[in-house]
Scaffold this motif. Structure first.
Motif, PDB file in Angstrom:
ATOM      1  N   MET A 257       0.846  -1.187   0.000  1.00 50.70           N
ATOM      2  CA  MET A 257       0.000   0.000   0.000  1.00 50.70           C
ATOM      3  C   MET A 257       0.891   1.250   0.000  1.00 50.70           C
ATOM      4  O   MET A 257       1.812   1.367   0.802  1.00 50.70           O
ATOM      5  N   PRO A 258       0.619   2.179  -0.939  1.00 46.38           N
ATOM      6  CA  PRO A 258       1.446   3.382  -0.984  1.00 46.38           C
ATOM      7  C   PRO A 258       1.243   4.251   0.260  1.00 46.38           C
ATOM      8  O   PRO A 258       0.216   4.164   0.917  1.00 46.38           O
ATOM      9  N   ILE A 259       2.233   5.078   0.542  1.00 44.83           N
ATOM     10  CA  ILE A 259       2.141   5.961   1.708  1.00 44.83           C
ATOM     11  C   ILE A 259       1.088   7.036   1.444  1.00 44.83           C
ATOM     12  O   ILE A 259       0.766   7.330   0.303  1.00 44.83           O
ATOM     13  N   SER A 260       0.580   7.626   2.516  1.00 49.29           N
ATOM     14  CA  SER A 260      -0.448   8.670   2.393  1.00 49.29           C
ATOM     15  C   SER A 260       0.133   9.920   1.738  1.00 49.29           C
ATOM     16  O   SER A 260       1.343  10.156   1.782  1.00 49.29           O
ATOM     17  N   GLN A 261      -0.754  10.715   1.165  1.00 48.95           N
ATOM     18  CA  GLN A 261      -0.316  11.955   0.516  1.00 48.95           C
ATOM     19  C   GLN A 261       0.325  12.904   1.525  1.00 48.95           C
ATOM     20  O   GLN A 261       1.325  13.550   1.222  1.00 48.95           O
ATOM     21  N   SER A 262      -0.234  12.959   2.740  1.00 48.11           N
ATOM     22  CA  SER A 262       0.329  13.872   3.745  1.00 48.11           C
ATOM     23  C   SER A 262       1.743  13.435   4.139  1.00 48.11           C
ATOM     24  O   SER A 262       2.636  14.265   4.295  1.00 48.11           O
ATOM     25  N   LEU A 263       1.947  12.114   4.294  1.00 45.44           N
ATOM     26  CA  LEU A 263       3.282  11.612   4.610  1.00 45.44           C
ATOM     27  C   LEU A 263       4.221  11.876   3.428  1.00 45.44           C
ATOM     28  O   LEU A 263       5.361  12.308   3.617  1.00 45.44           O
ATOM     29  N   HIS A 264       3.742  11.631   2.221  1.00 44.57           N
ATOM     30  CA  HIS A 264       4.524  11.877   1.009  1.00 44.57           C
ATOM     31  C   HIS A 264       5.003  13.323   0.986  1.00 44.57           C
ATOM     32  O   HIS A 264       6.195  13.598   0.783  1.00 44.57           O
ATOM     33  N   ASP A 265       4.081  14.267   1.221  1.00 43.58           N
ATOM     34  CA  ASP A 265       4.430  15.684   1.171  1.00 43.58           C
ATOM     35  C   ASP A 265       5.428  16.060   2.258  1.00 43.58           C
ATOM     36  O   ASP A 265       6.378  16.808   2.012  1.00 43.58           O
ATOM     37  N   GLU A 266       5.217  15.543   3.461  1.00 43.42           N
ATOM     38  CA  GLU A 266       6.094  15.876   4.579  1.00 43.42           C
ATOM     39  C   GLU A 266       7.504  15.322   4.346  1.00 43.42           C
ATOM     40  O   GLU A 266       8.503  16.009   4.564  1.00 43.42           O
TER      41      GLU A 266
END
Length: 131
Positions: free
Chosen positions: A1-10
């Motif tokens: 499962m890909p990481i969340s967008q918020s984690l990706h951005d951070e």
């Protein structure tokens, strides 16, 4: 499962900030004003009364730091590549998801904690007990 967008951005921001800081460090070590020898060369640290071994030791330390920064930039670029390709946050050893806290603490990390501990034990590179 890909990481969340918020984690990706951070993580993307942390990696970019770390990359800029490492590049700035490399630039300050290698840029030299005018005709001065770059600070990484042995003679850059030899004053009129300095002895050559001291200058060589300082130059060796500068090279060590430069190697460290180069390796760090490589790790950061590799992490950015994994982030862009969708492979970020997956342990390269066992294929499990790396916990979000670990990714935020060390954005360049490639393995989960159990695999990292196993690798350090096999290679004898662990830091051992800490106080």
């Amino acid at each position: 499962m890909p990481i969340s967008q918020s984690l990706h951005d951070e993580v993307a921001k942390k990696l970019q900030d770390a990359r800029e800081a490492a590049l700035a460090t490399v630039r300050t070590r290698t840029d030299s004003p005018g005709d001065e020898a770059p600070s990484i060369s042995p003679m850059a640290h030899a004053g009129q009364n300095d002895d050559a071994p001291t200058a060589e030791m300082i130059a060796h330390n500068e090279e060590h730091f430069a190697d460290h920064e180069t390796a760090l930039l490589h790790e950061i670029d590799a992490a950015i590549g994994r982030l862009e390709s969708g492979g970020y946050g997956i342990c390269e050893s066992c294929g499990c998801e790396i916990p979000e806290q670990r990714l935020l603490a060390t954005p360049t990390v490639r393995t989960c904690v159990p695999c990292q501990e196993r690798i350090e034990k096999e290679e004898g590179t662990g830091r051992g007990p800490t106080m």
